[in-house]
Design a protein around this motif. Sequence first.
Motif, mmCIF file in Angstrom:
data_model
loop_
_atom_site.group_PDB
_atom_site.id
_atom_site.type_symbol
_atom_site.label_atom_id
_atom_site.label_comp_id
_atom_site.label_asym_id
_atom_site.label_seq_id
_atom_site.Cartn_x
_atom_site.Cartn_y
_atom_site.Cartn_z
ATOM 1 N N ILE A 1 -5.648 -27.313 2.613
ATOM 2 C CA ILE A 1 -6.356 -28.425 1.985
ATOM 3 C C ILE A 1 -6.118 -28.450 0.481
ATOM 4 O O ILE A 1 -5.945 -29.520 -0.116
ATOM 5 C CB ILE A 1 -7.864 -28.330 2.295
ATOM 6 N N SER B 1 -2.837 -30.176 -0.179
ATOM 7 C CA SER B 1 -2.885 -31.627 0.048
ATOM 8 C C SER B 1 -3.670 -32.311 -1.059
ATOM 9 O O SER B 1 -3.299 -33.408 -1.519
ATOM 10 C CB SER B 1 -3.502 -31.931 1.404
ATOM 11 N N SER C 1 -1.440 -32.884 7.713
ATOM 12 C CA SER C 1 -2.781 -32.308 7.810
ATOM 13 C C SER C 1 -2.776 -30.846 8.225
ATOM 14 O O SER C 1 -3.827 -30.202 8.224
ATOM 15 C CB SER C 1 -3.629 -33.119 8.798
ATOM 16 N N GLY C 2 -1.604 -30.286 8.565
ATOM 17 C CA GLY C 2 -1.527 -28.863 8.862
ATOM 18 C C GLY C 2 -1.371 -28.006 7.624
ATOM 19 O O GLY C 2 -1.499 -26.778 7.691
ATOM 20 N N PHE D 1 0.698 -32.255 12.065
ATOM 21 C CA PHE D 1 -0.246 -31.138 12.006
ATOM 22 C C PHE D 1 0.412 -29.831 12.454
ATOM 23 O O PHE D 1 0.331 -28.805 11.785
ATOM 24 C CB PHE D 1 -1.462 -31.432 12.882
ATOM 25 N N TYR E 1 -0.170 -35.646 15.549
ATOM 26 C CA TYR E 1 -0.118 -34.230 15.911
ATOM 27 C C TYR E 1 1.154 -33.570 15.391
ATOM 28 O O TYR E 1 1.164 -32.380 15.081
ATOM 29 C CB TYR E 1 -0.211 -34.067 17.430
ATOM 30 N N GLY F 1 -8.251 -37.404 8.407
ATOM 31 C CA GLY F 1 -8.592 -36.019 8.702
ATOM 32 C C GLY F 1 -7.476 -35.270 9.398
ATOM 33 O O GLY F 1 -6.307 -35.689 9.391
ATOM 34 N N THR F 2 -7.825 -34.152 10.032
ATOM 35 C CA THR F 2 -6.858 -33.278 10.679
ATOM 36 C C THR F 2 -6.267 -33.938 11.919
ATOM 37 O O THR F 2 -6.987 -34.566 12.702
ATOM 38 C CB THR F 2 -7.541 -31.953 11.086
ATOM 39 N N ALA F 3 -4.938 -33.797 12.078
ATOM 40 C CA ALA F 3 -4.215 -34.371 13.224
ATOM 41 C C ALA F 3 -4.553 -35.858 13.374
ATOM 42 O O ALA F 3 -4.836 -36.342 14.467
ATOM 43 C CB ALA F 3 -4.530 -33.607 14.498
#
Length: 380
Positions: A372, A375, A368-369, A302, A299, A334-336
């Motif tokens: 896209i 990244s 992941s924050g 993110f 987290y 993936g996210t967080a």
Amino acid sequence: MLALALLLAACSSSSPVGVARVDPSAVHERLTRSALSARYLSTPSYNVLLEADLDELYQKEPEKALERLHDLAVSGSGGPRQLFAAAEASFLHAERTGKRQYFLAAALYAWAYLFPEDPSEAPSPFDPRFRLAANLYNRGLTSTLEGSKNGQVVVSAGTLDLPFGQLEVTFDDTQLTWQNRRMTAFAPIAEYRVFGLQAHYRVSGIGAPLAASLGTESEEVRPGDLLRAELTLPVTALLRSPRSRTALAWPPLEATLEVHAPDTTEAIEIAGRQVPLENEPTAVLAYSLNDSPIWQQEYLRFFQAMPYAHGEQSELYASVPHRRGLIPVVFVHGTASSFGRWSEMYNRLAADSRVRARYEFWFFSYDSGAPIIWSSMLLR
């Protein structure tokens, strides 16, 4: 009339020798009981103690019984049966007392039983003592090398005590260097319980399975090296004793300690045959992820993504050194999240020898924050 009645009663009583049917679970317990599973001697070892009139002495004065069993096992009148019994009885006594010299004795007896100089004494792979002897060797060696400091394993040359003398152990410490990194600490990985992974894979073989923590051997970075700095490597320690059963009675007693990494070799030659090395890949994977900071960073990376073009924003790394010709499989979380979330899939894929023969596994870690598109550019 009284004498006749007594005679008839004796004739009608149950036989002093016979059989009685038991529950299937009791059958399985009898077939698998050993010093490793139930802290009781297996039936073959107990038979040897009975034949040598050492069963009662082993209960009252086990070390005196083991001394006599050693003389019997290494003498010309002894053989593989007595050698295996000495290994199991020594291990059981070591478990009960914590005396490390008996763990070492168990390992040496088991090695001589598994790899005799006389081919006629080689155990059958269908004999249950064959796999039990390998486990006695592996567990005995692990407990011998295990130090008192935090339960870590000590891999070095030196002189080790035995109940019947001393063992001179040689070790080439250049074996501690792997891919320009130095093995700095060892954990007895078979003694850890794995949680969080559904499938548990292990490779049965010979040797003490360990988890090796790696440090950097030098400040130079190898070109194209995708290995992480904080890496835990599965390795196997092996104590190679070239001497036979009868030679255990004559000093000097010598052995060579070896450390093998599975990415280099999965089997070694012993007594003219290829023998697989014991390995615990699932346990080492779980050990490397235990209390890892990546879980707290999921987290954090993110909500507090690092500024673009500053600091460490992404990382692409491999689990083993790249081998030309293998196809990389890249895991992208993936996210967080973090690469640790791929551990179940990686655990299963890496355990398949057919998959390992064609593919290698890379992991992409990133903030992941971030957008896209950003990244993906970093990954590219």
